[in-house]
Design an enzyme around this catalytic site. Structure first.
Site, PDB file in Angstrom:
ATOM      1  N   ALA A 100       0.852  -1.180   0.000  1.00 27.99           N
ATOM      2  CA  ALA A 100       0.000   0.000   0.000  1.00 27.99           C
ATOM      3  C   ALA A 100       0.897   1.242   0.000  1.00 27.99           C
ATOM      4  O   ALA A 100       1.700   1.436   0.915  1.00 27.99           O
ATOM      5  CB  ALA A 100      -0.892  -0.008   1.237  1.00 27.99           C
ATOM      6  N   ARG A 106       1.779 -14.415   2.327  1.00 26.27           N
ATOM      7  CA  ARG A 106       2.658 -15.038   3.326  1.00 26.27           C
ATOM      8  C   ARG A 106       3.491 -16.183   2.758  1.00 26.27           C
ATOM      9  O   ARG A 106       4.672 -16.332   3.109  1.00 26.27           O
ATOM     10  CB  ARG A 106       1.836 -15.485   4.535  1.00 26.27           C
ATOM     11  CG  ARG A 106       1.362 -14.299   5.361  1.00 26.27           C
ATOM     12  CD  ARG A 106       0.258 -14.657   6.303  1.00 26.27           C
ATOM     13  NE  ARG A 106      -0.988 -14.962   5.609  1.00 26.27           N
ATOM     14  CZ  ARG A 106      -2.143 -15.229   6.203  1.00 26.27           C
ATOM     15  NH1 ARG A 106      -2.211 -15.232   7.523  1.00 26.27           N
ATOM     16  NH2 ARG A 106      -3.233 -15.482   5.495  1.00 26.27           N
ATOM     17  N   ARG A 154      -8.749  -3.454  -5.431  1.00 25.73           N
ATOM     18  CA  ARG A 154      -8.867  -4.487  -4.395  1.00 25.73           C
ATOM     19  C   ARG A 154     -10.072  -4.166  -3.520  1.00 25.73           C
ATOM     20  O   ARG A 154     -10.220  -3.045  -3.044  1.00 25.73           O
ATOM     21  CB  ARG A 154      -7.589  -4.571  -3.553  1.00 25.73           C
ATOM     22  CG  ARG A 154      -7.701  -5.599  -2.435  1.00 25.73           C
ATOM     23  CD  ARG A 154      -6.382  -5.914  -1.766  1.00 25.73           C
ATOM     24  NE  ARG A 154      -5.828  -7.153  -2.316  1.00 25.73           N
ATOM     25  CZ  ARG A 154      -4.959  -7.929  -1.664  1.00 25.73           C
ATOM     26  NH1 ARG A 154      -4.519  -7.588  -0.470  1.00 25.73           N
ATOM     27  NH2 ARG A 154      -4.502  -9.032  -2.205  1.00 25.73           N
ATOM     28  N   TYR A 203      -9.537   0.389   4.996  1.00 24.87           N
ATOM     29  CA  TYR A 203      -8.881   1.675   4.760  1.00 24.87           C
ATOM     30  C   TYR A 203      -9.886   2.659   4.131  1.00 24.87           C
ATOM     31  O   TYR A 203     -11.063   2.341   4.004  1.00 24.87           O
ATOM     32  CB  TYR A 203      -7.591   1.469   3.942  1.00 24.87           C
ATOM     33  CG  TYR A 203      -6.589   0.651   4.742  1.00 24.87           C
ATOM     34  CD1 TYR A 203      -6.069   1.158   5.930  1.00 24.87           C
ATOM     35  CD2 TYR A 203      -6.237  -0.636   4.358  1.00 24.87           C
ATOM     36  CE1 TYR A 203      -5.206   0.403   6.711  1.00 24.87           C
ATOM     37  CE2 TYR A 203      -5.367  -1.398   5.138  1.00 24.87           C
ATOM     38  CZ  TYR A 203      -4.851  -0.874   6.313  1.00 24.87           C
ATOM     39  OH  TYR A 203      -4.007  -1.614   7.098  1.00 24.87           O
TER      40      TYR A 203
HETATM   41  C1  LIG Z   1       3.153  -8.545   5.997  1.00 21.87           C
HETATM   42  C2  LIG Z   1       1.843  -8.292   5.289  1.00 21.87           C
HETATM   43  C3  LIG Z   1       1.538  -7.007   4.851  1.00 21.87           C
HETATM   44  C4  LIG Z   1       0.347  -6.768   4.140  1.00 21.87           C
HETATM   45  N1  LIG Z   1       0.111  -5.522   3.599  1.00 21.87           N
HETATM   46  C5  LIG Z   1      -0.908  -5.357   2.730  1.00 21.87           C
HETATM   47  C6  LIG Z   1      -1.023  -4.184   1.953  1.00 21.87           C
HETATM   48  O1  LIG Z   1      -0.155  -3.291   1.967  1.00 21.87           O
HETATM   49  N2  LIG Z   1      -2.102  -4.052   1.125  1.00 21.87           N
HETATM   50  C7  LIG Z   1      -3.053  -5.040   1.028  1.00 21.87           C
HETATM   51  O2  LIG Z   1      -4.011  -4.881   0.280  1.00 21.87           O
HETATM   52  N3  LIG Z   1      -2.944  -6.183   1.731  1.00 21.87           N
HETATM   53  C8  LIG Z   1      -1.886  -6.380   2.545  1.00 21.87           C
HETATM   54  N4  LIG Z   1      -1.715  -7.582   3.177  1.00 21.87           N
HETATM   55  C9  LIG Z   1      -2.676  -8.678   2.898  1.00 21.87           C
HETATM   56  C10 LIG Z   1      -2.150  -9.579   1.780  1.00 21.87           C
HETATM   57  O3  LIG Z   1      -2.023  -8.882   0.553  1.00 21.87           O
HETATM   58  C11 LIG Z   1      -3.073 -10.806   1.576  1.00 21.87           C
HETATM   59  O4  LIG Z   1      -4.312 -10.341   1.096  1.00 21.87           O
HETATM   60  C12 LIG Z   1      -3.292 -11.606   2.851  1.00 21.87           C
HETATM   61  O5  LIG Z   1      -2.079 -11.778   3.561  1.00 21.87           O
HETATM   62  C13 LIG Z   1      -3.873 -12.987   2.533  1.00 21.87           C
HETATM   63  O6  LIG Z   1      -3.013 -13.697   1.660  1.00 21.87           O
HETATM   64  P1  LIG Z   1      -2.001 -14.862   2.176  1.00 21.87           P
HETATM   65  O7  LIG Z   1      -2.867 -15.892   2.873  1.00 21.87           O
HETATM   66  O8  LIG Z   1      -1.384 -15.391   0.905  1.00 21.87           O
HETATM   67  O9  LIG Z   1      -1.039 -14.256   3.111  1.00 21.87           O
HETATM   68  C14 LIG Z   1      -0.570  -7.832   3.920  1.00 21.87           C
HETATM   69  C15 LIG Z   1      -0.258  -9.108   4.409  1.00 21.87           C
HETATM   70  C16 LIG Z   1       0.930  -9.349   5.083  1.00 21.87           C
HETATM   71  C17 LIG Z   1       1.228 -10.763   5.546  1.00 21.87           C
END
Ligand SMILES: Cc1cc2nc3c(=O)[nH]c(=O)nc-3n(C[C@H](O)[C@H](O)[C@H](O)COP(=O)(O)O)c2cc1C
Length: 360
Positions: free
Chosen positions: A59, A324, A230, A182
């Site tokens: 973001a 992740r 998103r 947000y």
């Molecule tokens: C460290 C971290 C930072 C994240 N920062 C954002 C972000 O900046 N913008 C966003 O839309 N989602 C953010 N997310 C959410 C991820 O984009 C994702 O939607 C969420 O972790 C689920 O996916 P996963 O199960 O593959 O981790 C973040 C997730 C993690 C783990």
């Protein structure tokens, strides 16, 4: 060839595969000036080298007060755009497309990085007063200022100016962050939007800010480059933003020139009860794809190559985003290629590695 490794074309952009890096905040700008650092080059660059088709930045704030923490990156000035340009160049050199997530944190702004506790940062310590649709705080954060008409205009203009800078920096796509509680999501949800003007109340009014942002971004963003949004498909709280509304706004956004909807969920209300499990948000992506007729990305606990391939085979989404799993394993696409039987010369190994590792 498993379709995870098929390229995908959105407008004039062709991406080498359908395994994309999800946006992930890094809280890594120690100078608190919003300028991305070598951390971002290495973090994003490693995933581009690791074979991800498109790499989304975290973001990135369109206005200084739109940062979540003082350590967030931004794209509201030229110094930031220049620093992004270097990173984008590296991603391109590694064969990946580059996307920037344009964001405004609204009432979830001016807090510490999670590993420092996530408490509000007061103005005396470099924080600022957060803004929101209404003077209603998220959880135990500080009560934000409700945006007036001029403040809303500034937000819309901020997204458009950021898109101009993103284009100058060489980004291939922009994603409007309308999820995770947000600012844009705060306007969408009746739980956080208590306004009684033309930005609150009805579905049409609550979606107005998002639709205005998309129009403003599309007006300055090159015709040949795709735009994504998103969305949180549900607040997971009774009385909140719903999947039906997500499908309906996605249909409207597609008509405004949005090329992909990235379907996530939650983040707006601490009362949320999320049913977490492998691929738990994939059904939402499928619903948006089917009901809105728009290209979708699925995200959320997609961790295994065969599972990711099934998301595409089942017609639930057009691309998968990993967060992740990509932190644990920057070369996840290489493993996916290996496990799914993609010939080495068609897998996204950098030639540097292919020589040593795969040809003996
Ligand atoms: C460290 C971290 C930072 C994240 N920062 C954002 C972000 O900046 N913008 C966003 O839309 N989602 C953010 N997310 C959410 C991820 O984009 C994702 O939607 C969420 O972790 C689920 O996916 P996963 O199960 O593959 O981790 C973040 C997730 C993690 C783990």
């Amino acid at each position: 060839m498993p379709s995870l490794f098929d390229h995908i074309t959105l407008r004039g952009l062709t991406v080498r595969n359908r395994i994309w890096l999800a946006p992930m905040c890094q809280y890594a700008v120690d100078a608190c000036d919003g300028v991305p650092t070598d951390w971002h080059l290495v973090h994003l660059g490693a995933r581009a080298t690791g074979g991800f088709g498109l790499v989304f930045t975290e973001a990135s704030a369109v206005l200084a007060e739109g940062r979540i923490s003082p350590q967030d990156v931004g794209i509201w000035n030229d110094a930031q755009a220049e620093a992004w340009a270097r990173i984008v160049g590296f991603l391109h050199d590694r064969g990946a497309a580059a996307g920037v997530q344009l964001a405004h944190a609204g009432r979830k702004a001016s807090i510490e990085a999670p590993w420092h506790g996530g408490a509000p940062v007061p103005p005396a310590d470099g924080g600022w007063t957060a803004v929101a649709p209404s003077a209603a705080a998220f959880d135990d954060l500080v009560v934000p200022h409700a945006l007036d008409a001029a403040g809303i205009r500034e937000v819309v203009d901020g997204f458009a100016a950021a898109a101009v800078r993103a284009d100058a920096a060489g980004f291939d796509t922009v994603e409007v962050h309308g999820a995770h509680g947000y600012l844009v999501h705060q306007f969408l949800s009746p739980l956080s939007n208590l306004r009684d003007d033309s930005y609150g109340g009805s579905f049409e009014n609550r979606t107005r800010l998002l639709r205005e942002i998309v129009d403003a971004v599309r007006a300055v963003w090159p015709e040949h480059k795709p735009v994504s949004v998103r969305l949180s498909a549900t607040d997971w709280v009774e009385g909140g933003w719903t999947l039906e509304e997500t499908c309906e706004v996605s249909r409207l956004l597609a008509g405004q020139g949005v090329d992909l909807v990235d379907v996530s969920s939650g983040g707006l209300d601490p009362r949320q009860q999320i049913e977490v499990g492998p691929g738990y948000q994939v059904p939402f992506a499928r619903a948006v794809r089917e009901k809105a007729g728009v290209t979708t990305a699925a995200v959320g606990l997609i961790t295994d190559p065969a599972q990711a391939q099934r998301v595409l085979d089942d017609g639930a989404a057009d691309v998968v985003l990993l967060a992740r799993a990509a932190l644990r394993e920057p070369g996840w696409p290489w493993r996916a290629a290996h496990e799914l039987g993609v010939p080495a010369d068609e897998a996204p190994y950098p030639p540097n590695y292919a020589r040593g590792a795969w040809r003996g």
